[in-house]
Scaffold this motif. Structure first.
Motif, PDB file in Angstrom:
ATOM      1  N   ALA A  35    -117.412  45.769 -11.456  1.00 56.73           N
ATOM      2  CA  ALA A  35    -115.978  45.782 -11.173  1.00 56.73           C
ATOM      3  C   ALA A  35    -115.187  45.517 -12.449  1.00 56.73           C
ATOM      4  CB  ALA A  35    -115.636  44.738 -10.124  1.00 56.73           C
ATOM      5  N   TYR A  36    -114.117  46.277 -12.609  1.00 56.74           N
ATOM      6  CA  TYR A  36    -113.177  46.081 -13.707  1.00 56.74           C
ATOM      7  C   TYR A  36    -111.812  45.748 -13.118  1.00 56.74           C
ATOM      8  CZ  TYR A  36    -116.679  48.358 -16.692  1.00 56.74           C
ATOM      9  OH  TYR A  36    -117.821  48.673 -17.377  1.00 56.74           O
ATOM     10  N   PHE A  37    -111.059  44.960 -13.869  1.00 51.40           N
ATOM     11  CA  PHE A  37    -109.740  44.536 -13.432  1.00 51.40           C
ATOM     12  C   PHE A  37    -108.724  44.897 -14.508  1.00 51.40           C
ATOM     13  CE2 PHE A  37    -112.951  41.892 -11.505  1.00 51.40           C
ATOM     14  CZ  PHE A  37    -112.573  41.850 -10.166  1.00 51.40           C
ATOM     15  N   ARG A  38    -107.457  44.926 -14.120  1.00 49.21           N
ATOM     16  CA  ARG A  38    -106.383  45.189 -15.071  1.00 49.21           C
ATOM     17  C   ARG A  38    -105.361  44.070 -14.979  1.00 49.21           C
ATOM     18  NH1 ARG A  38    -101.766  47.040 -12.692  1.00 49.21           N
ATOM     19  NH2 ARG A  38    -101.935  47.669 -10.494  1.00 49.21           N
ATOM     20  N   CYS A  39    -104.683  43.849 -16.084  1.00 48.13           N
ATOM     21  CA  CYS A  39    -103.651  42.822 -16.124  1.00 48.13           C
ATOM     22  C   CYS A  39    -102.282  43.488 -16.143  1.00 48.13           C
ATOM     23  CB  CYS A  39    -103.820  41.934 -17.348  1.00 48.13           C
ATOM     24  SG  CYS A  39    -102.511  40.676 -17.480  1.00 48.13           S
ATOM     25  N   PRO A  40    -101.454  43.325 -15.109  1.00 51.54           N
ATOM     26  CA  PRO A  40    -100.119  43.904 -15.121  1.00 51.54           C
ATOM     27  C   PRO A  40     -99.194  43.268 -16.158  1.00 51.54           C
ATOM     28  CG  PRO A  40    -100.818  43.364 -12.879  1.00 51.54           C
ATOM     29  CD  PRO A  40    -101.774  42.692 -13.814  1.00 51.54           C
ATOM     30  N   THR A  41     -99.564  42.108 -16.678  1.00 52.07           N
ATOM     31  CA  THR A  41     -98.699  41.402 -17.614  1.00 52.07           C
ATOM     32  C   THR A  41     -98.924  41.846 -19.062  1.00 52.07           C
ATOM     33  OG1 THR A  41     -98.608  39.472 -16.162  1.00 52.07           O
ATOM     34  CG2 THR A  41     -98.039  39.120 -18.486  1.00 52.07           C
ATOM     35  N   CYS A  42    -100.167  41.836 -19.532  1.00 54.90           N
ATOM     36  CA  CYS A  42    -100.444  42.206 -20.931  1.00 54.90           C
ATOM     37  C   CYS A  42    -101.124  43.557 -21.072  1.00 54.90           C
ATOM     38  CB  CYS A  42    -101.273  41.129 -21.619  1.00 54.90           C
ATOM     39  SG  CYS A  42    -103.033  41.109 -21.169  1.00 54.90           S
ATOM     40  N   ALA A  43    -101.462  44.203 -19.957  1.00 58.85           N
ATOM     41  CA  ALA A  43    -102.027  45.560 -19.930  1.00 58.85           C
ATOM     42  C   ALA A  43    -103.500  45.635 -20.322  1.00 58.85           C
ATOM     43  CB  ALA A  43    -101.209  46.517 -20.798  1.00 58.85           C
ATOM     44  N   ALA A  44    -104.182  44.500 -20.487  1.00 52.40           N
ATOM     45  CA  ALA A  44    -105.615  44.543 -20.774  1.00 52.40           C
ATOM     46  C   ALA A  44    -106.396  44.984 -19.544  1.00 52.40           C
ATOM     47  CB  ALA A  44    -106.100  43.170 -21.229  1.00 52.40           C
ATOM     48  N   ARG A  45    -107.566  45.566 -19.777  1.00 54.19           N
ATOM     49  CA  ARG A  45    -108.556  45.851 -18.741  1.00 54.19           C
ATOM     50  C   ARG A  45    -109.795  45.042 -19.087  1.00 54.19           C
ATOM     51  NH1 ARG A  45    -103.828  48.245 -17.987  1.00 54.19           N
ATOM     52  NH2 ARG A  45    -103.874  50.209 -16.815  1.00 54.19           N
ATOM     53  N   PHE A  46    -110.512  44.556 -18.067  1.00 51.56           N
ATOM     54  CA  PHE A  46    -111.667  43.716 -18.392  1.00 51.56           C
ATOM     55  C   PHE A  46    -112.724  43.788 -17.303  1.00 51.56           C
ATOM     56  CE2 PHE A  46    -108.602  41.061 -16.178  1.00 51.56           C
ATOM     57  CZ  PHE A  46    -109.353  40.295 -15.303  1.00 51.56           C
ATOM     58  N   LEU A  47    -113.958  43.557 -17.726  1.00 50.83           N
ATOM     59  CA  LEU A  47    -115.112  43.564 -16.839  1.00 50.83           C
ATOM     60  C   LEU A  47    -115.197  42.255 -16.076  1.00 50.83           C
ATOM     61  CD1 LEU A  47    -117.888  44.897 -16.004  1.00 50.83           C
ATOM     62  CD2 LEU A  47    -118.876  43.721 -17.986  1.00 50.83           C
ATOM     63  N   ASP A  48    -115.652  42.334 -14.835  1.00 47.29           N
ATOM     64  CA  ASP A  48    -115.920  41.129 -14.047  1.00 47.29           C
ATOM     65  C   ASP A  48    -116.830  40.207 -14.855  1.00 47.29           C
ATOM     66  OD1 ASP A  48    -116.826  39.212 -12.232  1.00 47.29           O
ATOM     67  OD2 ASP A  48    -117.053  40.638 -10.590  1.00 47.29           O
ATOM     68  N   PRO A  49    -116.427  38.961 -15.094  1.00 50.38           N
ATOM     69  CA  PRO A  49    -117.252  38.047 -15.893  1.00 50.38           C
ATOM     70  C   PRO A  49    -118.670  37.889 -15.368  1.00 50.38           C
ATOM     71  CG  PRO A  49    -115.062  37.124 -15.583  1.00 50.38           C
ATOM     72  CD  PRO A  49    -115.136  38.347 -14.716  1.00 50.38           C
ATOM     73  N   ALA A  50    -118.901  38.152 -14.084  1.00 47.52           N
ATOM     74  CA  ALA A  50    -120.252  38.033 -13.532  1.00 47.52           C
ATOM     75  C   ALA A  50    -121.220  39.022 -14.175  1.00 47.52           C
ATOM     76  CB  ALA A  50    -120.217  38.246 -12.019  1.00 47.52           C
ATOM     77  N   HIS A  51    -120.683  40.059 -14.829  1.00 43.74           N
ATOM     78  CA  HIS A  51    -121.526  41.091 -15.429  1.00 43.74           C
ATOM     79  C   HIS A  51    -121.561  41.024 -16.954  1.00 43.74           C
ATOM     80  CE1 HIS A  51    -122.267  43.048 -11.600  1.00 43.74           C
ATOM     81  NE2 HIS A  51    -120.980  43.032 -11.344  1.00 43.74           N
ATOM     82  N   HIS A  52    -121.086  39.924 -17.533  1.00 42.62           N
ATOM     83  CA  HIS A  52    -121.157  39.784 -18.985  1.00 42.62           C
ATOM     84  C   HIS A  52    -122.622  39.750 -19.442  1.00 42.62           C
ATOM     85  CE1 HIS A  52    -116.905  37.866 -19.594  1.00 42.62           C
ATOM     86  NE2 HIS A  52    -116.856  39.144 -19.260  1.00 42.62           N
ATOM     87  N   PRO A  53    -122.943  40.374 -20.568  1.00 45.47           N
ATOM     88  CA  PRO A  53    -124.318  40.332 -21.076  1.00 45.47           C
ATOM     89  C   PRO A  53    -124.677  38.957 -21.615  1.00 45.47           C
ATOM     90  CG  PRO A  53    -122.887  41.412 -22.654  1.00 45.47           C
ATOM     91  CD  PRO A  53    -122.056  41.178 -21.425  1.00 45.47           C
ATOM     92  N   ALA A  54    -125.961  38.661 -21.633  1.00 47.34           N
ATOM     93  CA  ALA A  54    -126.448  37.406 -22.203  1.00 47.34           C
ATOM     94  C   ALA A  54    -126.383  37.486 -23.729  1.00 47.34           C
ATOM     95  CB  ALA A  54    -127.882  37.148 -21.760  1.00 47.34           C
ATOM     96  N   PRO A  55    -126.219  36.340 -24.418  1.00 48.83           N
ATOM     97  CA  PRO A  55    -126.130  36.355 -25.886  1.00 48.83           C
ATOM     98  C   PRO A  55    -127.312  37.039 -26.569  1.00 48.83           C
ATOM     99  CG  PRO A  55    -125.436  34.224 -25.037  1.00 48.83           C
ATOM    100  CD  PRO A  55    -125.965  34.999 -23.859  1.00 48.83           C
ATOM    101  N   ALA A  56    -128.524  36.816 -26.074  1.00 48.95           N
ATOM    102  CA  ALA A  56    -129.696  37.439 -26.700  1.00 48.95           C
ATOM    103  C   ALA A  56    -129.646  38.952 -26.577  1.00 48.95           C
ATOM    104  CB  ALA A  56    -130.975  36.897 -26.068  1.00 48.95           C
ATOM    105  N   ASP A  57    -129.183  39.442 -25.438  1.00 44.31           N
ATOM    106  CA  ASP A  57    -129.073  40.887 -25.249  1.00 44.31           C
ATOM    107  C   ASP A  57    -127.994  41.473 -26.157  1.00 44.31           C
ATOM    108  OD1 ASP A  57    -131.048  40.800 -23.302  1.00 44.31           O
ATOM    109  OD2 ASP A  57    -129.612  40.546 -21.660  1.00 44.31           O
ATOM    110  N   GLU A  58    -126.903  40.731 -26.320  1.00 43.39           N
ATOM    111  CA  GLU A  58    -125.839  41.193 -27.224  1.00 43.39           C
ATOM    112  C   GLU A  58    -126.367  41.320 -28.650  1.00 43.39           C
ATOM    113  OE1 GLU A  58    -121.500  39.848 -25.988  1.00 43.39           O
ATOM    114  OE2 GLU A  58    -122.842  38.121 -26.173  1.00 43.39           O
ATOM    115  N   ARG A  59    -127.050  40.290 -29.123  1.00 44.14           N
ATOM    116  CA  ARG A  59    -127.531  40.309 -30.501  1.00 44.14           C
ATOM    117  C   ARG A  59    -128.501  41.461 -30.714  1.00 44.14           C
ATOM    118  NH1 ARG A  59    -131.179  38.665 -34.288  1.00 44.14           N
ATOM    119  NH2 ARG A  59    -130.313  37.611 -36.136  1.00 44.14           N
TER     120      ARG A  59
END
Length: 234
Positions: A41-65
């Motif tokens: 799931a992705y969300f949008r901010c009506p105030t600053c116009a950012a779009r962002f991924l549901d934090p539940a789906h953030h990658p782990a630090p080791a996978d990012e590196r």
């Protein structure tokens, strides 16, 4: 015998409501549903116009590196240097001789720092994965660069607060990230498909932040924003 069925109590009905939407991680405002792709799931901010991924789906630090190590950021690659010059050239035009800066999120191949040093400026390095010594974060700078990094921030409000504190009065925060411009193309956008990219900014996102901070904001070319902290020598 009555056929009546007990109805749910009012508090039970309230508990069955959908969970609250996450707040915008950039500005803290209430968000709205945007799109769901591949179960993410992705969300949008009506105030600053950012779009962002549901934090539940953030990658782990080791996978990012591990993913970052596949990037080809060769300091000697002329194509990569031309890419970075989108930020370097307008920033250099605004810096006084011998300025001191920090390349925040420099990655394994700090090419931008090398380019700025070649122009006569001192540049410190910080990256949580590849240059994790926190000592450079204990001082302030004439400029701080953040290239192809902000889209990785899991807590961008906290990161931008840190970046603001690192910039001296009159100094510059220079950010480069691919601006999100077309909702209809979001699903197939290459930037969205990078598994380590979790927040997507528009030009208006940075203009909103600059207004909130009381800083000036310039967008010399698409995907590059230069924000100046007020103050400094007249």
């Amino acid at each position: 015998m009555s056929d009546a069925r007990p109805t749910a109590a009012p508090h039970a009905q309230r508990n069955a409501q959908a969970p609250a939407l996450p707040a915008c991680p950039v500005c803290g405002a209430a968000s709205a549903p945007f799109v769901t792709l591949g179960g993410r799931a992705y969300f949008r901010c009506p105030t600053c116009a950012a779009r962002f991924l549901d934090p539940a789906h953030h990658p782990a630090p080791a996978d990012e590196r591990a993913h970052y190590l596949h990037h080809e950021n060769d300091v000697h690659d002329p194509r990569y240097r031309r890419f970075l010059s989108k930020l370097a050239d307008p920033l250099l035009a605004r810096l006084a001789p011998g300025a001191r800066g920090l390349d925040y999120g420099c990655g394994p191949g700090p090419a931008l720092a090398a380019m700025l040093r070649e122009a006569g400026h001192a540049v410190a390095l910080y990256d949580p994965a590849f240059a994790p010594d926190p000592a450079p974060l204990a001082t302030s700078y004439d400029f701080v660069t953040c290239t192809e990094v902000a889209e990785h921030f899991h807590r961008p409000a906290d990161e931008f607060a840190r970046l603001r504190a690192l910039v001296r009065p009159g100094g510059w925060l220079a950010v480069m990230t691919c601006f999100q411009t077309d909702d209809a193309r979001f699903a197939d956008w290459h930037y969205r498909k990078d598994p380590t990219h979790v927040v997507f900014y528009r030009e208006e996102t940075f203009r909103h932040l600059a207004r909130a901070w009381g800083w000036s904001c310039a967008v010399p070319v698409k995907d590059v924003v230069l924000m100046q902290r007020p103050g400094g020598a007249p």
